[in-house]
Design a protein around this motif. Structure first.
Motif, PDB file in Angstrom:
ATOM      1  N   HIS A 269      35.979  20.342   4.346  1.00  8.78           N
ATOM      2  CA  HIS A 269      37.349  20.433   4.856  1.00  8.78           C
ATOM      3  C   HIS A 269      38.295  19.680   3.940  1.00  8.78           C
TER       4      HIS A 269
ATOM      5  N   CYS B 143      42.916  24.115   3.660  1.00 12.56           N
ATOM      6  CA  CYS B 143      43.371  25.290   4.409  1.00 12.56           C
ATOM      7  C   CYS B 143      44.768  25.016   4.932  1.00 12.56           C
ATOM      8  N   GLY B 144      44.869  24.027   5.836  1.00 15.99           N
ATOM      9  CA  GLY B 144      46.147  23.778   6.503  1.00 15.99           C
ATOM     10  C   GLY B 144      46.200  24.602   7.761  1.00 15.99           C
TER      11      GLY B 144
ATOM     12  N   GLU C  29      45.739  21.574  -0.484  1.00 24.28           N
ATOM     13  CA  GLU C  29      45.570  21.851   0.936  1.00 24.28           C
ATOM     14  C   GLU C  29      44.376  22.777   1.132  1.00 24.28           C
TER      15      GLU C  29
ATOM     16  N   ASN D 199      40.151  29.266   7.636  1.00 22.13           N
ATOM     17  CA  ASN D 199      40.185  28.830   9.033  1.00 22.13           C
ATOM     18  C   ASN D 199      41.033  29.765   9.878  1.00 22.13           C
TER      19      ASN D 199
HETATM   20  C1  GLC Z   1      41.223  19.106   6.236  1.00 30.39           C
HETATM   21  C2  GLC Z   1      42.241  19.704   5.284  1.00 30.39           C
HETATM   22  C3  GLC Z   1      43.065  20.802   5.895  1.00 30.39           C
HETATM   23  C4  GLC Z   1      42.200  21.734   6.731  1.00 30.39           C
HETATM   24  C5  GLC Z   1      41.425  20.947   7.757  1.00 30.39           C
HETATM   25  C6  GLC Z   1      40.530  21.810   8.639  1.00 30.39           C
HETATM   26  O1  GLC Z   1      41.676  18.000   6.917  1.00 30.39           O
HETATM   27  O2  GLC Z   1      43.074  18.715   4.714  1.00 30.39           O
HETATM   28  O3  GLC Z   1      43.717  21.530   4.880  1.00 30.39           O
HETATM   29  O4  GLC Z   1      43.014  22.692   7.386  1.00 30.39           O
HETATM   30  O5  GLC Z   1      40.600  20.019   7.117  1.00 30.39           O
HETATM   31  O6  GLC Z   1      39.609  22.564   7.921  1.00 30.39           O
END
Ligand code: GLC
Ligand code: ADP
Length: 475
Positions: free
Chosen positions: A169, A385-386, A383, A252
């Motif tokens: 992640h 995913c975000g 990032e 995600n």
């Molecule tokens: C992490 C990342 C984020 C992502 C999240 C869930 O904290 O920084 O970009 O969406 O994990 O996968």
């Protein structure tokens, strides 16, 4: 298919970021596809309270695993949505309130290697012959460094049955500890190698997971490609390139029940794409709530974020005067680096009624900003995913994002949001100016909002991709 989903966070009880949201929403989506997934998570105080002893019977007593671990028990409970939980009950490690990783001083707990080493060890135990539980997973799905040692234990200790998958992640958190922790964690001396758990003289939970896992995923296709480059691989690029045939990106989803403007208990006014005037009422309510001037003739920019270097929000104060002159309003909810928190507080003092800042973590206000703002800002340097940009798409609040990772995979410039390339204040400002201009053209704005609101950002599709990967692994 039986899958153990091992995680150090799960919303709504324990969440510091997106992992908590994913752990809450992906398992039920997998269950809807017929996968028997159970979630292994430490029994922190919030979970102790939600699932007291009588609702969480002990299903296994665990010893010290021949290492330096405290004794623990495993309890079974059921989340309100029906997801089975395996709660790792070790009061010595987890009965501590506040942030799951940090003590009251904001520093890592000194025994984090034991706390998350135990979580990893128990995940591996559940996937091995040593477990006497009737339920036995075929795949142990690990998440980030906190469960990164599980693939190592599965590979190094006798009796492994399950295959392992590690989802990255965030590559920035690598779980680095001193060399002396190897023995405390019950790992064999042979694991101390570049082709093992060792990473530049440290023991890295994440590196161990990346080395030993049968498969690796990360949370967007773009991030999967980026982390194989030296520029963005955070020291792991070489290893990730070596393992490229085992590495893939699965975007995600978001929890479309928790994040649904039609039925969001945190909002004063429900709305959807056909009832956008109700969104304007949320704007007025938000302005009043955070002390902004209540007016609808200027765009309101919103931020909900950890305030760290990753998120690029340090670029914002530099262009605050230009944003004020646009004119636009700004509301920021976040916490993190103290210097950045202070900078945002000063901005709010300098521009009362126009800029508002809330330092802290506030789930309800996060929802009201997603709904009440006109434009959402996410200028991340990287990032994986975000999630917030997807919440804002769904809430008709077009995001301004930097073209990186999952942001690049979900936001299309001029179609459902605004994308800029360089991590500079000038580039961010130019994108904000484009968004503000589009906002002033009602027809254009409606079309951008509608595109985002229509988009399928749920977990159904990603859950199918994980299911296919589990099948491949278990073969
Ligand atoms: C992490 C990342 C984020 C992502 C999240 C869930 O904290 O920084 O970009 O969406 O994990 O996968
Ligand atoms: P990351 O995991 O890197 O922080 P994501 O966008 O994946 O980024 O997820 C962040 C999650 O945490 C979102 O659900 C967001 O709403 C939430 N969040 C972040 N900061 C706050 C805050 N200060 N108050 C409430 N929610 C927050």
């Amino acid at each position: 298919m039986k899958v153990l989903f091992a995680t150090s966070e799960i919303a709504p009880w324990v969440k510091t970021g997106g992992l908590g949201d994913v752990a809450a929403a992906l398992p039920p989506a997998l269950r809807r596809n017929g996968i028997d997934v159970r979630v292994l998570v430490p029994r922190y105080p919030a979970l102790r309270q939600a699932f007291p002893d009588d609702k969480a019977p002990v299903v296994a007593k665990l010893g010290d695993f021949g290492a330096g671990f405290a004794a623990s028990v495993l309890r079974q409970a059921t989340a309100p949505d029906g997801t089975p939980l395996l709660l790792l009950d070790c009061p010595a490690y987890f009965d501590r309130s506040g942030n799951p990783y940090l003590g009251p001083e904001g520093r890592d707990w000194l025994d984090n290697h034991l706390r998350f080493g135990l979580l990893s060890r128990v995940a591996a135990w559940l996937g091995s012959d040593a477990s006497d539980l009737p339920w036995q997973p075929q795949v142990v799905h690990c998440n980030d460094w906190q469960t990164g040692l599980a693939p190592a234990y599965l590979a190094l200790l006798p009796g492994a049955r399950a295959r392992s998958l590690l989802t990255i992640h965030n590559l920035a958190f690598q779980g680095l500890f001193g060399a002396q922790t190897l023995a405390e964690l019950g790992l064999p001396a042979t694991a101390w190698s570049m082709h093992g758990v060792e990473y530049y003289g440290y023991l890295s939970f994440l590196k161990a997971g990346l080395h030993y896992a049968d498969a690796i995923t990360t949370v967007s296709p773009s991030y999967a490609a980026e982390i194989q480059t030296d520029a963005e691989g955070m020291g792991m690029a070489g290893l990730l390139r070596d393992r490229a045939d085992r590495l893939s990106g699965i975007l995600n989803g978001i929890d479309t029940v928790a994040w649904n403007p039609v039925r969001d208990p945190h909002l004063p006014h429900a709305y959807d794409a056909d009832h956008l005037p109700e969104k304007r009422k949320n704007k007025a309510a938000l302005q009043a709530e955070v002390g902004l001037k209540v007016r609808d003739d200027v765009p309101l920019l919103g931020v909900v974020s950890r305030l760290t270097h990753q998120k690029g929000l340090d670029l914002l104060p530099a262009v605050a005067p230009q944003i004020a002159a646009l004119p636009a309003q700004l509301v920021v909810l976040g916490s993190g680096e103290k210097a950045l928190e202070a900078e945002f507080r000063e901005l709010a003092e300098l521009h009362p009624g126009q800029f508002a800042v809330r330092i802290g973590f506030d789930e309800g206000l996060a929802h009201r900003i997603e709904a009440g703002a006109d434009v959402f800002l996410m200028p991340s340097r990287f990032e994986p995913c975000g999630l917030n940009q997807m919440y804002s798409l769904r809430y008709g609040t077009p995001p301004v994002v930097r073209a990186t990772g999952g942001l690049a995979d979900t936001v299309i410039d001029g179609v459902n949001g605004f994308v800029f390339k360089d991590a500079t204040a000038e580039a961010l400002l130019a994108a904000i100016e484009r968004a503000a201009a589009a906002w002033r053209n009602k027809k254009v704005w409606r079309a951008i909002q509608a595109d985002g609101m229509r988009r399928d950002v749920g977990w159904a599709e990603p859950a199918l991709e994980y299911a296919a990967l589990y099948e491949k692994l278990a073969q």
